[in-house]
Every structure is written in structure tokens, then in C-alpha cells.
Write an enzyme that holds these catalytic residues in place. Sequence first.
Site, PDB file in Angstrom:
ATOM      1  N   LYS A 271       0.845  -1.201   0.000  1.00  0.00           N
ATOM      2  CA  LYS A 271       0.000   0.000   0.000  1.00  0.00           C
ATOM      3  C   LYS A 271       0.880   1.251   0.000  1.00  0.00           C
ATOM      4  O   LYS A 271       2.089   1.171   0.275  1.00  0.00           O
ATOM      5  CB  LYS A 271      -0.918  -0.013   1.233  1.00  0.00           C
ATOM      6  CG  LYS A 271      -0.171   0.019   2.575  1.00  0.00           C
ATOM      7  CD  LYS A 271      -1.100  -0.305   3.734  1.00  0.00           C
ATOM      8  CE  LYS A 271      -0.350  -0.254   5.049  1.00  0.00           C
ATOM      9  NZ  LYS A 271      -1.168  -0.772   6.174  1.00  0.00           N
TER      10      LYS A 271
ATOM     11  N   ARG B 214     -10.844   0.200  14.382  1.00  0.00           N
ATOM     12  CA  ARG B 214     -10.543   1.026  13.219  1.00  0.00           C
ATOM     13  C   ARG B 214     -11.290   0.454  12.018  1.00  0.00           C
ATOM     14  O   ARG B 214     -12.210   1.054  11.503  1.00  0.00           O
ATOM     15  CB  ARG B 214      -9.020   0.987  13.013  1.00  0.00           C
ATOM     16  CG  ARG B 214      -8.467   1.916  12.008  1.00  0.00           C
ATOM     17  CD  ARG B 214      -6.949   1.810  11.937  1.00  0.00           C
ATOM     18  NE  ARG B 214      -6.488   0.558  11.362  1.00  0.00           N
ATOM     19  CZ  ARG B 214      -5.243   0.316  10.957  1.00  0.00           C
ATOM     20  NH1 ARG B 214      -4.321   1.275  11.106  1.00  0.00           N
ATOM     21  NH2 ARG B 214      -4.889  -0.827  10.442  1.00  0.00           N
TER      22      ARG B 214
ATOM     23  N   TYR C 285      15.780  30.613   7.885  1.00  0.00           N
ATOM     24  CA  TYR C 285      14.528  31.255   8.304  1.00  0.00           C
ATOM     25  C   TYR C 285      14.453  31.317   9.822  1.00  0.00           C
ATOM     26  O   TYR C 285      14.847  30.364  10.512  1.00  0.00           O
ATOM     27  CB  TYR C 285      13.328  30.442   7.818  1.00  0.00           C
ATOM     28  CG  TYR C 285      13.029  30.568   6.352  1.00  0.00           C
ATOM     29  CD1 TYR C 285      12.739  31.807   5.783  1.00  0.00           C
ATOM     30  CD2 TYR C 285      12.992  29.446   5.547  1.00  0.00           C
ATOM     31  CE1 TYR C 285      12.428  31.909   4.432  1.00  0.00           C
ATOM     32  CE2 TYR C 285      12.680  29.533   4.201  1.00  0.00           C
ATOM     33  CZ  TYR C 285      12.402  30.772   3.652  1.00  0.00           C
ATOM     34  OH  TYR C 285      12.096  30.858   2.328  1.00  0.00           O
TER      35      TYR C 285
ATOM     36  N   MET D  83      11.976  24.611   2.118  1.00  0.00           N
ATOM     37  CA  MET D  83      11.253  23.718   1.209  1.00  0.00           C
ATOM     38  C   MET D  83      12.213  22.904   0.336  1.00  0.00           C
ATOM     39  O   MET D  83      12.020  21.707   0.131  1.00  0.00           O
ATOM     40  CB  MET D  83      10.317  24.534   0.306  1.00  0.00           C
ATOM     41  CG  MET D  83       9.458  23.666  -0.592  1.00  0.00           C
ATOM     42  SD  MET D  83       8.439  24.630  -1.715  1.00  0.00           S
ATOM     43  CE  MET D  83       7.266  25.354  -0.582  1.00  0.00           C
TER      44      MET D  83
HETATM   45  C1  LIG Z   1      -0.367  -1.713   6.921  1.00  0.00           C
HETATM   46  C2  LIG Z   1      -0.890  -3.036   7.365  1.00  0.00           C
HETATM   47  C3  LIG Z   1      -0.021  -4.135   7.466  1.00  0.00           C
HETATM   48  C4  LIG Z   1       1.488  -4.004   7.358  1.00  0.00           C
HETATM   49  O1  LIG Z   1       1.949  -3.390   8.551  1.00  0.00           O
HETATM   50  P1  LIG Z   1       3.524  -3.226   8.851  1.00  0.00           P
HETATM   51  O2  LIG Z   1       3.573  -2.811  10.270  1.00  0.00           O
HETATM   52  O3  LIG Z   1       4.005  -2.148   7.931  1.00  0.00           O
HETATM   53  O4  LIG Z   1       4.173  -4.524   8.580  1.00  0.00           O
HETATM   54  C5  LIG Z   1      -0.573  -5.374   7.740  1.00  0.00           C
HETATM   55  N1  LIG Z   1      -1.914  -5.526   7.931  1.00  0.00           N
HETATM   56  C6  LIG Z   1      -2.771  -4.479   7.864  1.00  0.00           C
HETATM   57  C7  LIG Z   1      -4.215  -4.708   8.110  1.00  0.00           C
HETATM   58  C8  LIG Z   1      -2.285  -3.203   7.591  1.00  0.00           C
HETATM   59  O5  LIG Z   1      -3.133  -2.172   7.557  1.00  0.00           O
END
Ligand SMILES: *Cc1c(COP(=O)(O)O)cnc(C)c1O
Length: 367
Positions: free
Chosen positions: A39, A135, A258, A306
Amino acid sequence: MPHPDTAALVLTIDLDAVVDNWRRVGRRAGRAHCAAVVKADAYGLGAARVAPALAAAGCRTFFVATLDEGLALRPLLPGAEILVLGGPLPGGEAEMLGNGLIPVLNSLEQVARWRAQVRDTPLPAALHLDTGMSRLGLEPAEVMRLAAAPALLDGLRITLVMSHMACADSPGDEMNGVQLSTFGRLAAMLPAGAPRSLAASSTVFLGEAFHFDMVRPGSALYGVNPTPGRANPMAPTVRLEGKILQVRDVDTPMTVGYGASHRVTGRGRVATVAVGYADGWFRTLGNRGHGVIEGERVPVVGRISMDLTTFDVTGLSAESARPGAVVELLGPTIDVDTVAAEAGTIGYEILTALSRRAARVYIGGAA
Ligand SMILES: *Cc1c(COP(=O)(O)O)cnc(C)c1O
């Protein structure tokens, strides 16, 4: 695409190191299949390069967050399973189905909408159980409703029953055992044939009881330490290098950057490097972070701009600190967890913020 030789900032991504990390996690997970979470564009490293490299090494299951991430990867991963963690949004079901993506169903509402797509053949789906994150995922009461009325899953072929841990990076946290037993209890109410999965990166390192049939590492594949406080069992995968644009001699009473947050107290030299917060070089690194030039540590002085960062190079020779010289900002000497600690965040955020402006160089991988 900027050319690495002339680019002011170069991001090198080592696909062999990612594959090596996937194998390391896989060895830890024993008999469980090691999937890959890709992801957020493979945590900023580029899913279009990372995912095919992992598939070539034998990874068969990939997780993305959204439908669009799945659509982008689908043509690059023939034959692999791609699961969408967020599940289908209303109106997105047909596209998910038509493109062979498997939704992770997180509520009875999503279950019902996915079942509405069923025609002649059963549709694949994963079920996510909430065991303590609050969640995403089916609440315990929803799992009990499914157990009491199995027809609610008619037409679905459950390919995975999974949950996600809240505190796996703290091995001593009692939450880990609580979630493990909750998962066992809830999963036992669901169709028996489907593989089980509980472990993301850190969870794999909690031990065999957490491995089940599949593990789902993300961050560990990209080199983030899954065992905070202990030696990192993963290899670094990224190197971010900026070039010095200008070096100046400074003397009292000059200020740098800055807000004039750094005041020079004696004679010294400051190098201005082509990296800034627009490159994911966090603004919180101002007066806190560091770089490395030819093995020498150079502290950030002043605020991060930046596009620019100033380093104190007083200790270096004019030959080492010269326009065009390379400064390591992230890499084998300064690992992602170190930068994260200096920036006041976690390695995940450092990686996912990595520069889109830098010239990207991929090394390794099958191709
Ligand atoms: C992002 C995620 C993972 C991977 O998590 P890591 O800590 O990066 O290994 C696995 N399962 C779910 C449901 C996630 O949202």
C-alpha cells in the site's frame, strides 16, 4: 525524469534488499506464507517496481489499501492475489470484481454489498475481524451474528480470515496476548477452511503462536526495524543523497536560515544542500538532524526550507565539502529509524514521505 548524474537529489532503491527482507521475514514465519503489503506505493518505494520483484521471488499475495492502488497493480501481477484492505466503497464493487481484486470485508454492511455482486460462481473475499484496533473490521457482535446465521456468507468463498495487532512493537504489552486469544476465539466461529492471518511486521517477531497461515509484513520489507530497541534484523533498502550547492564561510554575528534559529558563534563553514521538506526531509529535522559526507557526520544547522538544508561542515576539508559533493541523508550510515527519531516520527512516515522530486534509481530486481 531527472538524470541521476546531474540531479541535485538522488533516491536509490535496492530491490534485491527488499526481496532479501521478504525472505528474512518468511524464514521467521516458518510454514506460514509470507505475503507483502505494498500500500501507499510500497511505502513510498514504488509499488510498480517493488511488487513485480517480490512476485518474481515467489510472493503470491499482495495487500493494498484502496481500489485505485489495486487497479494500478493488477496488470503488473498476473496470477497473484491482490487484496484491498479498505474493502469496497459503495459504487466501487463492480470495478473491484471486474478487475479480479479481492476485498477485505470489514463490516456486515460491506459483506452484504459484496454479496449483491454474486451471480453464478462464489466470489472470493477476506474477512477482517476487529480484535482491539477499533478502526476497521467486524466487531465481535458482528462475528457472532455471522456464526448464528451462516447464510449471511452464502455465495462468498472466504479466502482469508485476518485481524491486526495494536501493540506488536512492544513485546511485553499484555494487549498482544489478549488480541491473540480474541482472534482465536472469533476466528473459530467462521468457516474452518479459510487460512488465518494475524501478523504484520512486528507481530512476526512475537513468535510462532502469532504466525497462523499467512503473515503480512509491510514496513520490515522496506528496512524499518520491526523490533524497536533491539538490533534491526532487516537490510536497508533506500539511500537518499543530496548534493552541496554552495559552501560559505560564516563568522559572528551571522544567523542561518529562516527565523534565524541558528546563530554562528565562531568562525565556521556552512554547506547548503539541495534537499528540503518538499522532499520528505522533515522540517522537524531543523537543528536536530544530520548528514554524512565521506564518513563524517555533519549536523543540520538552522531550519529546513522547502528545497534547501544547511549543514555545519566546519570540521571538513574544503575538498570534502565542495559544490557537487554528495551528502548521505538516509542510507546505510543513517538508517530510516535514526532519521525518524531525529524528526520525531516513525520510519513508516519517513519512507512514505520520500521525495517524488529526486531522481529515482532502482538497482537489483529480476529485470
Ligand atoms: C499496513 C498493514 C499491514 C502491514 O503493517 P507493517 O507494520 O508495515 O508490517 C498489515 N496488515 C494491515 C491490516 C495493515 O493495515
